[in-house]
Write an enzyme that holds these catalytic residues in place. Structure first.
Site, PDB file in Angstrom:
ATOM      1  N   GLU A 251      -6.636   4.710   7.744  1.00  0.00           N
ATOM      2  CA  GLU A 251      -6.416   6.139   7.448  1.00  0.00           C
ATOM      3  C   GLU A 251      -7.667   6.746   6.809  1.00  0.00           C
ATOM      4  OE1 GLU A 251      -2.716   5.633   5.362  1.00  0.00           O
ATOM      5  OE2 GLU A 251      -1.816   5.027   7.265  1.00  0.00           O
TER       6      GLU A 251
ATOM      7  N   SER B 292       3.337  -2.246  10.195  1.00  0.00           N
ATOM      8  CA  SER B 292       4.797  -2.292  10.400  1.00  0.00           C
ATOM      9  C   SER B 292       5.427  -3.647  10.044  1.00  0.00           C
ATOM     10  CB  SER B 292       5.162  -1.880  11.824  1.00  0.00           C
ATOM     11  OG  SER B 292       4.777  -0.530  12.044  1.00  0.00           O
TER      12      SER B 292
ATOM     13  N   LYS C 167       0.150   4.278  -0.388  1.00  0.00           N
ATOM     14  CA  LYS C 167      -0.465   5.505   0.157  1.00  0.00           C
ATOM     15  C   LYS C 167      -0.191   6.673  -0.793  1.00  0.00           C
ATOM     16  CE  LYS C 167       0.056   3.337   4.578  1.00  0.00           C
ATOM     17  NZ  LYS C 167       0.114   3.386   6.007  1.00  0.00           N
TER      18      LYS C 167
ATOM     19  N   ASN D  96       0.877  -1.179   0.000  1.00  0.00           N
ATOM     20  CA  ASN D  96       0.000   0.000   0.000  1.00  0.00           C
ATOM     21  C   ASN D  96       0.912   1.226   0.000  1.00  0.00           C
ATOM     22  OD1 ASN D  96      -1.824   2.041   0.478  1.00  0.00           O
ATOM     23  ND2 ASN D  96      -2.244   1.454   2.601  1.00  0.00           N
TER      24      ASN D  96
ATOM     25  N   GLY E 289       2.433   2.169  10.589  1.00  0.00           N
ATOM     26  CA  GLY E 289       3.387   3.266  10.424  1.00  0.00           C
ATOM     27  C   GLY E 289       4.093   3.669  11.710  1.00  0.00           C
TER      28      GLY E 289
ATOM     29  N   HIS F  63      -9.506   1.224   4.868  1.00  0.00           N
ATOM     30  CA  HIS F  63      -8.201   1.360   5.513  1.00  0.00           C
ATOM     31  C   HIS F  63      -8.341   2.315   6.700  1.00  0.00           C
ATOM     32  CE1 HIS F  63      -4.077   2.606   6.234  1.00  0.00           C
ATOM     33  NE2 HIS F  63      -3.734   1.440   5.709  1.00  0.00           N
TER      34      HIS F  63
HETATM   35  P1  PGA Z   1       2.881   0.203   7.502  1.00  0.00           P
HETATM   36  O1  PGA Z   1       1.438   0.452   6.860  1.00  0.00           O
HETATM   37  O2  PGA Z   1       3.382  -1.102   6.952  1.00  0.00           O
HETATM   38  O3  PGA Z   1       3.714   1.368   7.072  1.00  0.00           O
HETATM   39  O4  PGA Z   1       2.696   0.132   8.978  1.00  0.00           O
HETATM   40  C1  PGA Z   1       0.516  -0.592   6.722  1.00  0.00           C
HETATM   41  C2  PGA Z   1      -0.758  -0.115   6.099  1.00  0.00           C
HETATM   42  O5  PGA Z   1      -1.143   1.043   6.296  1.00  0.00           O
HETATM   43  O6  PGA Z   1      -1.426  -0.867   5.374  1.00  0.00           O
END
Ligand code: PGA
Length: 252
Positions: A96, A212, A11, A9, A172, A94
């Protein structure tokens, strides 16, 4: 046997050139894989050129979709437009989107119906915030999110849906759920699907873990019984790192 999906992803990252280089490089490494599927979720504006370079294995997805076919929804993207472009997957709910753009369980459900109507493969994200985890409410939250997301979805549609368990506190932040914790909640989500449909259906649905994930922790996570791949943000931006993650799923 569930085929795991390793998905990146991106983003709101990457220029078009960097995105194209990535897909070119990763496609060279993954074309004949049959034991793991790969996907990249890019910004809408790059989808057209990336879709043209989709491989046999590596498929492109959108990070969001609107639930209506068309209309006065400035700034939104129709599922019909995505389908027309040749987009394969769509990410729904998601965290976010839920926290910054008012995505609700209800809109997640509508988007899921819409994605299925246009034969886009949905990845539906669920996961608890830190406070809920600390209050032992993880199961309650993922059960509610999963049940509401799946309202009106038939048993026939269910195996075509991918779920992603993404604890919000792990996204994140560099904090990953331990492999046991992640597996436990993925198992719980499978249990919710079993309650709603049947054991047979629940065993067919792929459930990814996200939050993460990186080259160091991926092997242990992917070795767990209920985890069928990962949804990766930060560690999916670099092609070498992404290929490393794909290889780790293959070996798990
Ligand atoms: P990240 O994001 O691996 O940077 O923690 C995961 C996600 O938002 O799907």
């Amino acid at each position: 046997m569930r085929i795991p999906i390793m998905a990146g992803n991106w983003k709101m990252n990457k220029t078009r050139d960097k995105a194209l280089d990535f897909v070119y490089e990763v496609n060279r490494e993954v074309p004949d894989l049959t034991d793991v599927e790969t996907a990249i979720f890019a910004q809408d504006v790059h989808l057209r050129c990336l879709v043209k370079r989709q491989g046999e294995n590596l498929k492109i997805g959108a990070q969001n979709v609107h639930y209506e076919d068309s209309g006065a929804f400035t700034g939104e993207t129709s599922p019909i437009a995505l389908k027309e472009l040749g987009v394969h997957y769509v990410l729904i709910g998601h965290s976010e989107r839920r926290s910054y753009y008012n995505e609700t369980d209800e809109s997640v459900n509508k988007k899921l119906h819409s994605a299925l109507k246009y034969k886009l493969v949905p990845i539906v994200c669920v996961g608890e915030v830190l406070e809920a985890r600390e209050q032992n409410k993880t199961l309650e939250v993922v059960e509610r999110q999963t049940t509401k997301a799946l309202e009106g979805i038939t048993a026939e549609q269910m195996p075509g849906i991918v779920m992603a368990y993404e604890p919000v506190w792990a996204i994140g932040t560099g904090k990953t759920a331990t492999a046991e914790m992640a597996n436990e909640t993925c198992k719980d989500i499978r249990g919710v699907i079993e309650k709603l449909y049947s054991k047979e259906i629940a065993e067919k649905v792929r459930i990814q873990y996200g939050g993460s994930v990186n080259a160091k922790n991926v092997k242990e996570l992917m070795g767990m019984e209920h985890i069928d791949g990962a949804l990766v943000g930060g560690a999916s931006l670099d092609p070498t790192s992404f290929i490393e993650l794909v290889n780790a799923v293959k070996e798990a």
